[in-house]
Design a protein around this motif. Structure first.
Motif, PDB file in Angstrom:
ATOM      1  N   ARG A 156       0.843  -1.191   0.000  1.00 11.60           N
ATOM      2  CA  ARG A 156       0.000   0.000   0.000  1.00 11.60           C
ATOM      3  C   ARG A 156       0.886   1.250   0.000  1.00 11.60           C
ATOM      4  N   THR A 157       0.679   2.109  -0.958  1.00 12.11           N
ATOM      5  CA  THR A 157       1.442   3.350  -1.079  1.00 12.11           C
ATOM      6  C   THR A 157       0.482   4.514  -1.269  1.00 12.11           C
ATOM      7  N   LEU A 158       1.023   5.720  -1.178  1.00 12.84           N
ATOM      8  CA  LEU A 158       0.232   6.924  -1.401  1.00 12.84           C
ATOM      9  C   LEU A 158       0.506   7.450  -2.809  1.00 12.84           C
ATOM     10  N   LYS A 159      -0.548   7.662  -3.580  1.00 12.16           N
ATOM     11  CA  LYS A 159      -0.439   8.177  -4.927  1.00 12.16           C
ATOM     12  C   LYS A 159      -1.376   9.373  -5.043  1.00 12.16           C
ATOM     13  N   LYS A 160      -0.753  10.555  -5.159  1.00 14.08           N
ATOM     14  CA  LYS A 160      -1.507  11.813  -5.186  1.00 14.08           C
ATOM     15  C   LYS A 160      -2.355  11.977  -3.919  1.00 14.08           C
ATOM     16  N   GLU A 187      -3.691   9.718  -2.170  1.00  9.93           N
ATOM     17  CA  GLU A 187      -4.669   8.656  -1.970  1.00  9.93           C
ATOM     18  C   GLU A 187      -3.956   7.311  -1.824  1.00  9.93           C
ATOM     19  N   THR A 236      -3.097   3.608  -2.405  1.00  9.65           N
ATOM     20  CA  THR A 236      -3.298   2.712  -3.536  1.00  9.65           C
ATOM     21  C   THR A 236      -2.391   1.498  -3.374  1.00  9.65           C
ATOM     22  N   THR A 269       0.254  -1.028  -4.951  1.00 10.57           N
ATOM     23  CA  THR A 269       1.253  -1.081  -6.018  1.00 10.57           C
ATOM     24  C   THR A 269       1.900  -2.455  -6.054  1.00 10.57           C
TER      25      THR A 269
END
Length: 212
Positions: A197-201, A203, A205, A207
């Motif tokens: 789980r990572t942060l994308k913009k 949010e 998400t 990966t």
């Protein structure tokens, strides 16, 4: 006060009835009960009728070997899977087996996102379609490699997403079928894809982890 004498006919009838009862009692052997069964009826019963009595069923049930508990049978999951070559009709059994073996432990939204990504990633790897969408997984030279499986004969039979040791790690278990370039069809193939789980913009998400 005087008592009216009984008519002679009534007295005579009473006497006759008593006499008949007395004679019947005298003719009956002492201690005999007409309604009681004869003592020899049990001893002369047909042996075959005794052997077919319900007692045999009771003995069979008691002597039958006990059923092994599910926990002591490691092949329960394997026996629940359909045979190879079952086709689309057996995919539901595969999905049910996965869900029973690994109960859900992720929020519905996360599971949906992981399954969508996992299915697309597996399809890209097997058929070559959409590899460019995963630059972190497929290097440029891998994107140009000819696909190992034909697109028309590729099918994902079942898939589940579960945690992988922590809330920020997950694994997607996929079972799939396909025909390779040599024309050989194989089903019940198993592939595990790992995500973080990572942060994308801003949010969160999921990966996919780079392949080793």
């Amino acid at each position: 006060m005087t008592t009216t004498p009984r008519p002679p006919r009534l007295l005579l009838l009473s006497a006759v009835v008593l006499a008949v009862l007395g004679i019947a009692l005298l003719r009956m052997p002492h201690g005999q009960e007409p309604s009681a069964p004869e003592p020899s009826s049990t001893a002369t019963a047909d042996p075959s009728s005794v052997a077919s009595a319900p007692l045999d069923d009771k003995v069979t049930v008691e002597t039958a070997p006990p059923t092994a508990p599910a926990a002591s049978t490691p092949s329960v999951l394997e026996s629940a899977l359909p045979p190879h070559g079952e086709g689309v009709a057996g995919d539901r059994a595969v999905q049910r087996s996965l869900e029973e073996a690994w109960p859900a432990d992720l929020p519905a939204e996360d599971e949906h996102q992981l399954l969508t990504a996992g299915r697309a990633l597996l399809r890209a790897d097997a058929t070559g379609i959409g590899r460019a969408k995963w630059p972190g997984v497929f290097r440029s030279r891998e994107q140009a490699i000819a696909p190992a499986f034909a697109t028309a004969r590729f099918r994902i039979q079942a898939a589940i997403a579960r945690r992988d040791g922590s809330p920020d790690k997950a694994v997607v278990h996929l079972v799939w079928a396909g025909t390779d370039r040599g024309g050989t069809f194989t089903d019940l193939r198993i592939t595990d894809l790992f995500f973080t789980r990572t942060l994308k913009k801003g949010e969160p998400t999921w990966t996919p982890q780079p392949r080793i």
